[in-house]
Scaffold this motif. Structure first.
Motif, short mmCIF file in Angstrom:
data_model
loop_
_atom_site.label_atom_id
_atom_site.label_comp_id
_atom_site.label_asym_id
_atom_site.label_seq_id
_atom_site.Cartn_x
_atom_site.Cartn_y
_atom_site.Cartn_z
N TRP A 21 -39.01 4.22 -29.52
CA TRP A 21 -38.38 4.08 -30.84
C TRP A 21 -36.90 4.42 -30.82
O TRP A 21 -36.15 4.00 -31.71
N HIS A 65 -45.27 4.03 -29.41
CA HIS A 65 -45.62 4.49 -30.75
C HIS A 65 -46.40 3.37 -31.43
O HIS A 65 -45.92 2.24 -31.53
N TRP A 68 -45.79 0.76 -34.20
CA TRP A 68 -44.47 0.18 -33.96
C TRP A 68 -44.43 -0.65 -32.69
O TRP A 68 -43.67 -1.61 -32.60
N ASN A 92 -48.15 7.58 -28.88
CA ASN A 92 -47.96 8.35 -30.10
C ASN A 92 -48.64 7.65 -31.27
O ASN A 92 -48.44 6.45 -31.48
N SER A 93 -49.42 8.39 -32.02
CA SER A 93 -50.11 7.83 -33.18
C SER A 93 -49.22 7.88 -34.41
O SER A 93 -48.18 8.56 -34.43
N ASN A 94 -49.63 7.17 -35.44
CA ASN A 94 -48.88 7.15 -36.70
C ASN A 94 -49.87 7.18 -37.86
O ASN A 94 -50.52 6.18 -38.17
N GLN A 97 -47.38 6.60 -42.44
CA GLN A 97 -46.61 5.55 -43.08
C GLN A 97 -47.46 4.61 -43.93
O GLN A 97 -46.97 3.61 -44.43
N TRP A 384 -37.93 1.41 -37.73
CA TRP A 384 -38.90 1.90 -38.70
C TRP A 384 -38.36 1.92 -40.12
O TRP A 384 -39.10 2.15 -41.07
#
Length: 386
Positions: A21, A65, A68, A92-94, A97, A384
């Protein structure tokens, strides 16, 4: 082997993971300033990351990520990375959002929302299987803004239940890295606010769960090196998210605000065996007003300089002074190492690795910045938003 040779040998083995990112448009929560030549997809992010590794020699992996960096074929993405001399690192989790996560994700009072969040985490483990990644990195924005908004203990129970399910899905060679954050966006009670909470959950889960220390996620004046030393002692330090903070969690270039703090942290890493252990050294940064690739190169160099100084600490002399109760003498040993100009040493290291001794200048001469501005026209830039 002389001390200087040993330090150089150690520096050549260092690896700093860069975040996908950071190559895209990212910045503060108020505004993201788009730049020319920014990647339009995960493959172009890897192309940029390959340049960072080519000029530093110590950035061989890239953190993903999700969503993304979501693609249709993760094995193909891994091959794309390998073709450029890279490997895919932490996934990496999200869970922060989506509108459903307004009141939390894995700690949400609604079981359906919790199920959605956990399913996403399990998807990330599937992606790890496809890419060969070994680390699942979790950060949760979960928390509450008002007293009485939700049951604090019940939220910890929900968190534990979610983590246990995901932990059970991990392969034998995979890890769960749990990150913590003091506040924001939860300003009354954050569900994973400190290293103690993260450590408690990881301890209960088992050996494949470890804590991530983000250097920007602490209250002013927090002794981060104490946290690092303690987690190393307990064999629960899984990795770092390196960045700098001037206010709250700015995700600015590591070493920019307090290079002495970074040195102190890296000394505890060296002293505690973390430099040779399975500790992931990752950047977690956003480059909003500065050029992205040079900022990442500079950040990697800042980590190298702090590490070199930490390796130069005269540990026998320091131990002697500590045993003798020589307060000023012990402090002087540390300060002598910190005040050493290690740039000539690092130039030697790079030359011995077949690299240009000045990565910043080498990148500027490479023409890559001009090439991507000319070629990356059209499409949607990665980012993002804010």
């Amino acid at each position: 082997m002389t001390e200087r040779a040993a330090v150089k040998a150690a520096l050549k083995t260092q690896a700093v993971e860069t975040p996908s990112w950071a190559y895209g448009n990212s910045g503060t929560r108020f505004k993201v300033f788009a730049q020319q030549g920014v990647p339009r997809d995960p493959r172009e992010k890897l192309d940029d990351a390959a340049k960072v590794h080519a000029f530093t020699g110590v950035a061989p992996s890239v953190a993903l990520h999700i969503p993304w960096d979501r693609v249709d074929d993760y094995a193909a993405l891994a091959r794309h990375a390998e073709d450029r001399g890279l490997r895919l690192g932490a996934v990496n989790s999200n869970t922060f959002q989506d509108d459903d996560y307004r009141l939390g994700s894995v700690c949400h009072p609604d079981v359906a929302v919790r199920r959605k969040a956990v399913d996403h985490l399990l998807e990330c483990v599937d992606i790890m299987d496809a890419t060969g990644s070994k680390d699942l990195k979790l950060w949760f924005a979960d928390g509450t803004n008002y007293p009485g908004q939700d049951d604090i203990r019940a939220r910890q129970d929900r968190l534990a239940e979610a983590l246990a399910e995901v932990y059970g899905r991990l392969g034998d060679d995979q890890r769960m890295l749990l990150e913590y954050k003091l506040f924001e966006p939860a300003f009354y009670a954050t569900d994973v606010p400190d290293w103690g909470t993260a450590y408690a959950h990881c301890l209960k889960l088992g050996p494949k769960a470890q804590v991530v220390v983000d250097t920007g996620h602490h209250a002013p004046g927090t002794n981060i090196e104490f946290i690092v030393a303690t987690l190393l002692r307990e064999e629960k330090l899984g990795g770092f998210d390196f960045n700098s903070r001037f206010y709250a969690d700015d995700d600015l270039m590591v070493g920019a605000a307090d290079p002495f703090q970074l040195f102190r942290i890296m000394y505890e890493v060296v002293r505690g065996g973390g430099f040779t252990a399975d500790v992931a050294f990752m950047l977690d940064q956003c480059h909003n007003v500065e050029s992205k690739i040079p900022a990442i190169i500079r950040s990697v160099m800042n980590v190298q300089e702090a590490t070199a100084k930490a390796l130069l600490v005269d540990r026998p002399a320091l131990a002697d002074a500590q045993r003798a109760g020589d307060v000023l003498g012990a402090n002087a040993v540390l300060m002598d190492a910190f005040n050493t100009d290690v740039r000539p040493l690092l130039r030697e290291v790079r030359e011995e690795m077949g690299l240009d001794p000045d990565p910043m200048a080498a990148y500027a001469r490479s023409g890559w910045a001009e090439k991507i501005v000319a070629e990356r026209v059209g499409g949607v830039q990665a980012g993002w938003g804010a």
